[in-house]
Design an enzyme around this catalytic site. Structure first.
Site, PDB file in Angstrom:
ATOM      1  N   ASP A  17       0.994  -1.235   0.046  1.00 61.39           N
ATOM      2  CA  ASP A  17       0.029  -0.075  -0.132  1.00 61.39           C
ATOM      3  C   ASP A  17       0.952   1.282  -0.033  1.00 61.39           C
ATOM      4  OD1 ASP A  17      -2.373   1.721   0.582  1.00 61.39           O
ATOM      5  OD2 ASP A  17      -1.560   1.804   2.558  1.00 61.39           O
ATOM      6  N   ASP A  19      -0.152   5.025   0.710  1.00 58.84           N
ATOM      7  CA  ASP A  19      -0.346   6.100   1.827  1.00 58.84           C
ATOM      8  C   ASP A  19      -0.316   5.484   3.164  1.00 58.84           C
ATOM      9  OD1 ASP A  19      -0.718   8.430  -0.168  1.00 58.84           O
ATOM     10  OD2 ASP A  19      -2.320   7.459  -0.675  1.00 58.84           O
ATOM     11  N   GLY A 248      11.353  13.162  34.577  1.00 57.92           N
ATOM     12  CA  GLY A 248      10.462  12.401  33.677  1.00 57.92           C
ATOM     13  C   GLY A 248       9.309  11.840  34.753  1.00 57.92           C
ATOM     14  N   LYS A 254      13.710   4.861  40.624  1.00 51.78           N
ATOM     15  CA  LYS A 254      12.875   4.055  41.560  1.00 51.78           C
ATOM     16  C   LYS A 254      12.381   2.864  41.254  1.00 51.78           C
ATOM     17  CE  LYS A 254      11.560   8.425  43.853  1.00 51.78           C
ATOM     18  NZ  LYS A 254      10.956   9.331  42.823  1.00 51.78           N
ATOM     19  N   THR A 260      16.649   7.305  33.226  1.00 48.88           N
ATOM     20  CA  THR A 260      16.569   7.663  32.071  1.00 48.88           C
ATOM     21  C   THR A 260      16.456   9.026  32.016  1.00 48.88           C
ATOM     22  OG1 THR A 260      14.206   7.396  31.899  1.00 48.88           O
ATOM     23  CG2 THR A 260      15.526   5.504  30.855  1.00 48.88           C
ATOM     24  N   ASN A 262      15.510  12.394  30.655  1.00 46.39           N
ATOM     25  CA  ASN A 262      14.462  12.612  29.562  1.00 46.39           C
ATOM     26  C   ASN A 262      14.582  14.178  28.922  1.00 46.39           C
ATOM     27  OD1 ASN A 262      13.588  10.734  31.916  1.00 46.39           O
ATOM     28  ND2 ASN A 262      11.562  10.829  30.379  1.00 46.39           N
ATOM     29  N   GLU A 312      13.591   8.495  26.207  1.00 42.86           N
ATOM     30  CA  GLU A 312      14.192   7.835  27.483  1.00 42.86           C
ATOM     31  C   GLU A 312      15.533   7.434  27.245  1.00 42.86           C
ATOM     32  OE1 GLU A 312      12.204   7.677  30.236  1.00 42.86           O
ATOM     33  OE2 GLU A 312      10.157   8.155  29.669  1.00 42.86           O
ATOM     34  N   ARG A 337      15.017  -2.814  18.338  1.00 39.47           N
ATOM     35  CA  ARG A 337      13.670  -3.399  18.357  1.00 39.47           C
ATOM     36  C   ARG A 337      12.547  -2.618  18.668  1.00 39.47           C
ATOM     37  NH1 ARG A 337      11.647  -3.853  23.640  1.00 39.47           N
ATOM     38  NH2 ARG A 337      13.075  -3.266  25.179  1.00 39.47           N
TER      39      ARG A 337
HETATM   40  P1  ADP Z   1      13.103  10.851  35.910  1.00 35.28           P
HETATM   41  O1  ADP Z   1      11.851  10.383  35.778  1.00 35.28           O
HETATM   42  O2  ADP Z   1      12.741  12.151  36.144  1.00 35.28           O
HETATM   43  O3  ADP Z   1      13.640  10.658  34.575  1.00 35.28           O
HETATM   44  P2  ADP Z   1      14.701   8.993  36.584  1.00 35.28           P
HETATM   45  O4  ADP Z   1      14.656   7.879  37.772  1.00 35.28           O
HETATM   46  O5  ADP Z   1      14.549   8.259  35.156  1.00 35.28           O
HETATM   47  O6  ADP Z   1      14.009  10.195  36.719  1.00 35.28           O
HETATM   48  O7  ADP Z   1      16.045   9.413  36.760  1.00 35.28           O
HETATM   49  C1  ADP Z   1      16.778  10.061  35.435  1.00 35.28           C
HETATM   50  C2  ADP Z   1      17.675  10.934  36.207  1.00 35.28           C
HETATM   51  O8  ADP Z   1      18.858  10.304  36.722  1.00 35.28           O
HETATM   52  C3  ADP Z   1      18.613  11.764  34.801  1.00 35.28           C
HETATM   53  O9  ADP Z   1      17.663  12.944  34.514  1.00 35.28           O
HETATM   54  C4  ADP Z   1      19.891  12.008  35.216  1.00 35.28           C
HETATM   55  O10 ADP Z   1      19.748  13.323  36.059  1.00 35.28           O
HETATM   56  C5  ADP Z   1      20.235  11.041  36.398  1.00 35.28           C
HETATM   57  N1  ADP Z   1      21.091   9.856  35.822  1.00 35.28           N
HETATM   58  C6  ADP Z   1      22.078   9.350  36.526  1.00 35.28           C
HETATM   59  N2  ADP Z   1      22.490   8.509  35.907  1.00 35.28           N
HETATM   60  C7  ADP Z   1      22.174   8.400  34.776  1.00 35.28           C
HETATM   61  C8  ADP Z   1      22.401   7.703  33.595  1.00 35.28           C
HETATM   62  N3  ADP Z   1      23.471   6.845  33.541  1.00 35.28           N
HETATM   63  N4  ADP Z   1      21.444   7.761  32.664  1.00 35.28           N
HETATM   64  C9  ADP Z   1      20.591   8.498  32.640  1.00 35.28           C
HETATM   65  N5  ADP Z   1      20.303   9.358  33.662  1.00 35.28           N
HETATM   66  C10 ADP Z   1      21.196   9.361  34.780  1.00 35.28           C
HETATM   67  N1  RBF Z   2       9.091   0.288  28.204  1.00 34.91           N
HETATM   68  C1  RBF Z   2       8.257  -0.382  27.863  1.00 34.91           C
HETATM   69  O1  RBF Z   2       7.056  -0.475  28.246  1.00 34.91           O
HETATM   70  N2  RBF Z   2       8.483  -1.166  26.816  1.00 34.91           N
HETATM   71  C2  RBF Z   2       9.709  -1.462  26.369  1.00 34.91           C
HETATM   72  O2  RBF Z   2       9.988  -2.266  25.433  1.00 34.91           O
HETATM   73  C3  RBF Z   2      10.633  -0.540  26.787  1.00 34.91           C
HETATM   74  N3  RBF Z   2      11.916  -0.656  26.322  1.00 34.91           N
HETATM   75  C4  RBF Z   2      12.970   0.050  26.753  1.00 34.91           C
HETATM   76  C5  RBF Z   2      14.205   0.149  26.464  1.00 34.91           C
HETATM   77  C6  RBF Z   2      15.220   0.815  26.952  1.00 34.91           C
HETATM   78  C7  RBF Z   2      16.725   0.636  26.330  1.00 34.91           C
HETATM   79  C8  RBF Z   2      15.234   1.758  27.822  1.00 34.91           C
HETATM   80  C9  RBF Z   2      16.027   2.633  28.405  1.00 34.91           C
HETATM   81  C10 RBF Z   2      13.693   1.908  28.241  1.00 34.91           C
HETATM   82  C11 RBF Z   2      12.680   1.113  27.945  1.00 34.91           C
HETATM   83  N4  RBF Z   2      11.434   1.239  28.231  1.00 34.91           N
HETATM   84  C12 RBF Z   2      10.482   0.162  27.712  1.00 34.91           C
HETATM   85  C13 RBF Z   2      11.000   2.466  28.999  1.00 34.91           C
HETATM   86  C14 RBF Z   2      10.820   2.299  30.249  1.00 34.91           C
HETATM   87  O3  RBF Z   2       9.636   1.802  30.586  1.00 34.91           O
HETATM   88  C15 RBF Z   2      11.008   3.885  30.977  1.00 34.91           C
HETATM   89  O4  RBF Z   2      12.338   4.006  30.831  1.00 34.91           O
HETATM   90  C16 RBF Z   2      10.471   4.056  32.216  1.00 34.91           C
HETATM   91  O5  RBF Z   2       8.889   3.976  32.261  1.00 34.91           O
HETATM   92  C17 RBF Z   2      11.080   5.269  32.836  1.00 34.91           C
HETATM   93  O6  RBF Z   2      10.188   6.267  32.384  1.00 34.91           O
HETATM   94 MG    MG Z   3      13.573   9.287  33.212  1.00 35.51          MG
END
Ligand code: ADP
Ligand code: RBF
Ligand code: MG
Length: 396
Positions: A17, A19, A248, A254, A260, A262, A312, A337
């Protein structure tokens, strides 16, 4: 991702397809319809957009008129917007993986047809903007060349006929529900690539539902496999995004033990919407710290079912502290993936760690390692998002 049902016979022909499957047509639909509505005192609601997917222009026009209560007949409306659409055809971008799939099928000699509800002349105009697309199709069938458009099977049956093959030898790739219905009604095998996120459940009649064309595995259907995967990763045309690290959902460290960092996705919503959701990797630059390996998900995190598409990035380095507010620059160079749902938090965490190991290893390969030196990763904040910087990098 659902595994394809077993197939009795091997596939020899593919029908695509256009579009929403090969072309990101949705982006021009809003670009044309939005200003038209504004001129008529209405406001475009992006929540209505999914209703237009897979419709013929006539059907789609009727839906817009009804949704917004516009005082025109379908014919009047079409005559007004058709020239506006024609002007936009050169601006429709291929969807991720479209060029790669077309090239692959052509180079392996798999006869491939294009079958679209659009009139033949529109199809020709749209594909003429894309290098070597027209030459890659053994047949092209438009909605005006058969009695009934999709969901009727006519278009697909005609495409098979023009390729001198039977329906059961054909694999259809379709983004819309009417298209999937048409393919099944034609007695063909069908892969659905829904262009509307989070609507995959509606596609249960398809033999396989995938997230994007990057996830097509031709060997599952007896077709020649792609040969560009390297150690579980797919090199992509790199893209670059940057911004200050923001808060984030507060669950990375936690809930998952995986932080991650953000980024404010609204700063580059164009780039983010252009790329399909999934797990990617690349290089991350932190202005005061250095360059690190990075693996990230982009999308709706199906396990948590977010309503926003988020970015993330997990930096593969132990910082031992937060760095909120610092400028983070990313060069995204490879794909791993699609995003997935998981039966337990444990299995999600395990899978993310495996993604981390895959990225860590792959980034040492020359195809990916070369981007570690991208000037973009080190540029001062003001220049980092400039178009100059992008051009310079993209032409490298
Ligand atoms: P949030 O929900 O605010 O993103 P996270 O629990 O995901 O909280 O923590 C992300 C924060 O942790 C980042 O914004 C950064 O300040 C810190 N951090 C420390 N080490 C790492 C890392 N290896 N990769 C990404 N973020 C990291
Ligand atoms: N969340 C999902 O629900 N499914 C996924 O397949 C998934 N893959 C991820 C892969 C990587 C490398 C990372 C860093 C995160 C992934 N997450 C995935 C996101 C994860 O749920 C997210 O980092 C947390 O929800 C924090 O907001
Ligand atoms: Mg995060």
């Amino acid at each position: 991702m659902a595994a394809p049902k077993p197939i009795g016979r091997l596939i020899s022909h593919v029908i695509l397809d256009l579009d929403g499957t090969l072309l990101n047509t949705d982006s021009i639909v809003s670009r044309v319809v939005k200003p038209f509505l504004v001129k008529n005192g209405k406001t475009w609601d992006s929540k209505n957009a999914h209703k237009l997917v897979g419709k013929t222009p006539y059907e789609a026009a009727a839906v817009v008129l009804e949704d917004y209560g516009l005082p025109y007949s379908t014919e009047e409306f079409l005559s007004m917007v058709t020239p506006m659409f024609s002007e936009q055809w050169g601006n429709i971008k291929p969807l991720p993986g479209a060029n790669r799939l077309i090239k692959h099928l052509r180079s392996k000699g798999v006869p491939t047809a294009l079958a679209s509800n659009s009139p033949r002349s529109n199809i020709e105009a749209k594909i003429s903007c894309h290098h070597e697309w027209k030459e890659s199709f053994s047949a092209i069938v438009g909605g005006d060349e058969v009695e009934n458009g999709k969901p009727s099977p006519d278009i697909f049956l005609e495409a098979a006929k023009r390729m001198n093959t039977g329906p059961s030898n054909c694999l259809v790739i379709e983004d819309s529900l009417p298209g999937v219905t048409a393919g099944k009604a034609a007695g063909m095998h069908v892969i659905a690539v829904p262009s509307v996120p989070k609507k995959t459940a509606e596609f249960s009649s398809a033999d396989e539902v995938i997230n994007s064309l990057l996830d097509v595995r031709p060997e599952k259907w007896g077709l020649p496999p792609f040969d560009d995967w390297i150690e579980g990763t797919l090199p992509i045309e790199p893209w670059f995004i940057s911004g200050p690290v923001i808060k984030g959902f507060g669950r990375g460290s936690k809930v998952l033990g995986i932080p991650t960092a953000n980024l404010p996705a609204e700063n580059f919503s164009d780039v983010v919407s252009e790329h399909t959701s999934g797990v990617y990797f690349g290089w991350a630059g932190l202005s005061t710290r250095g360059i690190y390996k990075m693996v990230m998900s982009i999308g709706w995190n199906p396990y948590f079912d977010n309503t926003e598409k988020t970015v993330e990035p997990w930096l593969l380095h132990d910082f031992g502290e937060d760095f909120y507010g610092e400028e983070l620059r990313l060069a995204i160079v490879g794909y791993i993936r699609p995003e997935a749902n998981f039966p337990s938090l444990e299995s999600l965490i395990q899978r993310i760690h495996e993604d981390g190991r895959i990225a860590e290893k792959a980034l040492d390969l020359p195809v990916y390692a070369k981007y570690k030196d991208s000037p973009y990763l080190r540029k001062p904040l003001q220049q980092a998002n400039s178009s100059d910087g992008q051009a310079e990098l993209n032409s490298k």
